[in-house]
Design a protein around this motif. Sequence first.
Motif, mmCIF file in Angstrom:
data_model
loop_
_atom_site.group_PDB
_atom_site.id
_atom_site.type_symbol
_atom_site.label_atom_id
_atom_site.label_comp_id
_atom_site.label_asym_id
_atom_site.label_seq_id
_atom_site.Cartn_x
_atom_site.Cartn_y
_atom_site.Cartn_z
ATOM 1 N N ASP A 243 0.834 -1.216 0.000
ATOM 2 C CA ASP A 243 0.000 0.000 0.000
ATOM 3 C C ASP A 243 0.862 1.256 0.000
ATOM 4 O OD1 ASP A 243 -2.534 -1.291 -0.016
ATOM 5 O OD2 ASP A 243 -2.338 -1.713 2.120
ATOM 6 N N ASN A 246 2.121 1.685 -3.593
ATOM 7 C CA ASN A 246 1.029 2.190 -4.429
ATOM 8 C C ASN A 246 0.783 3.672 -4.187
ATOM 9 O OD1 ASN A 246 0.446 -0.130 -5.876
ATOM 10 N ND2 ASN A 246 -1.107 -0.866 -4.436
ATOM 11 N N ARG A 247 0.936 4.104 -2.931
ATOM 12 C CA ARG A 247 0.767 5.525 -2.622
ATOM 13 C C ARG A 247 1.831 6.360 -3.336
ATOM 14 N NH1 ARG A 247 0.978 5.173 2.738
ATOM 15 N NH2 ARG A 247 -1.087 4.226 2.652
ATOM 16 N N GLU A 252 -4.307 5.087 -3.892
ATOM 17 C CA GLU A 252 -4.685 4.846 -2.512
ATOM 18 C C GLU A 252 -5.331 3.470 -2.419
ATOM 19 O OE1 GLU A 252 -4.091 6.435 0.275
ATOM 20 O OE2 GLU A 252 -2.960 8.003 -0.778
ATOM 21 N N THR A 253 -4.644 2.523 -1.787
ATOM 22 C CA THR A 253 -5.167 1.175 -1.633
ATOM 23 C C THR A 253 -5.066 0.731 -0.186
ATOM 24 O OG1 THR A 253 -2.994 0.173 -2.106
ATOM 25 C CG2 THR A 253 -4.474 0.531 -3.982
ATOM 26 N N THR A 254 -5.905 -0.218 0.186
ATOM 27 C CA THR A 254 -5.846 -0.843 1.519
ATOM 28 C C THR A 254 -5.910 -2.359 1.319
ATOM 29 O OG1 THR A 254 -8.247 -0.576 1.724
ATOM 30 C CG2 THR A 254 -6.856 1.100 2.761
ATOM 31 N N SER A 384 -0.721 -5.867 -7.984
ATOM 32 C CA SER A 384 -0.202 -6.021 -6.620
ATOM 33 C C SER A 384 -0.290 -7.484 -6.206
ATOM 34 C CB SER A 384 -0.996 -5.153 -5.641
ATOM 35 O OG SER A 384 -0.885 -3.776 -5.962
#
Length: 559
Positions: A243, A246-247, A252-254, A384
């Motif tokens: 995450d 990715n930022r 924005e991922t969780t 991912s």
Amino acid sequence: MRDVDGLIGESNDFDVIIIGAGINGAGTFRDLCLQGLKCLIVDKADFGSGTSAAPSRLIHGGLKYLETGEFRLVAESAHERNLLLKNAPHVVKPLSTVIPVKSWFSGIWAALNTFAGRKVPFRSRGMMLIALGLWLYDRFGRQHRSMPKRKFFSKNKALEMLPSMTSNIVGLGNYHDAKVTEPERLVWELIEDGLAASPSSRALNYCPVLSVNDGRLEFKPEYSETFSASADFVVNAAGPWIDRVNRALGLETTLIGGTKGSHVILDEPELVSELDGQMVYFEGDDGRILLIFEYHGKLLVGSTDIPAADPDDLFCTDEEIDYFLDGLRTLFPARAFRRDQIVYTYAGLRPLPNSEGVEPGLISRDHTSPIIEASPDRPFPIMSLVGGKWTTFRAFAEEVSDQVLNRLEKPRRQSTMLCPIGGGANFPVEKSDFDRMVAEFAKSNGHSSHSVAKWLERYGPQKTKSMCESSSDRLDERDVGAGYTVHEIASLARNERVVHADDIILRRTQLALTGHAKSTLDAIIEILGTVLDWSSKKRSEERQRTLRILARHSADFLD
């Protein structure tokens, strides 16, 4: 500033860029390079230095995943375990395992709930349940089988085999899995295999990704200026850092909700002798599965399963150490386990899927690979790699590679299913063949049979041959510690992208984990200083850096 692999000032156009050089990233890099793609793999630290350096050191079919009903994962894991025994026999070895059983019928209700699709924690597992589990386990592992089938031992036989074990058992179950003796080396060998298969590909450690700028990824190597590179496809294999990466790429991922697994290494030679090469797979008082087995002459004990969020701030806590020691005292009441027997501790964050509200032990260890499609300001999709486990890295890498190849309209040239890894190529599995190869290398190159045998065990034939034929430090076989020679450490420093002293002490060798870091540190610094042309100031800085890192793993290094 120095150039890094000729990337500064070049166009740097790649088919695929892989961010994260742990086991999943390295496995994917190797697979794609074998298909003829031009790839770049980078890691913000050293190769294999994150979660991949903190496993239980098992290559296993996932017996405990039967409890969560993940039968497909068990079948895949058992198959991949069998393949690794064939493809990496220099570092993956069979491991006979026993399960102490304290009752006959416990756990049946929880098993019925699992078969009904309701996941509930197991608190105790009786002999009838263990027998069913091992029967299923044998069935799932029958393809490419190379190890014996399950067995069972009576209480009397069990206590004859393990006399210091508690008598509060009804018997032992026995099956075979495997262990990996040098997990960090296996990561490096996958990367080496990829570079050999695709010479235009590149691999960089200590090279974090900064951002995306004008459709290109920007990187800042530790010892070089910033450079950029383009790719048709990006794979985020950063594990628990997914995450965060990715930022940095504008997303924005969780995706990650990891759990911490801690381990301790004990110096207990009498119990090492009693175990006689077997692992004991046993229940803690809370029902969690624990394990203990011999690892490079010491005892490895693990592991915990605790929710955690920061992969950069992990260590084995006093509470976890107490948990391990209490579990061992219950299992082996005839023995006293003390804190001063601990030579090393370590912890890692499993990159499990975000599963809020789910008990840690019930979170799936399976893998997924979600894709975020390209956008106008980011002309490449990002995949991912979420979850997965050490044992199944090859299958996961193959699955990922097939998706990438399909997207790029490239053919698969070869399967990795029966493809030897690194030193596994032409490794002499039979003792007579091993001894013959040692004698041939030693006779033709002037090294002692003892040194050559150690090198062959660790690195396999090709690298041993190269190490034997190297003229630099050729006859310097002084022992640095734990059987490592000056010549060997110098060779690793020259040829394996070593940047810092801890790369050698924690990853290219097992010196730290087996409790030899303190006694070898100064010698390692001296060898690296000579080979890598470090100034006296640099040598001092490296010593202090390594001591700070080691202080997180062993009380011996605390101020």
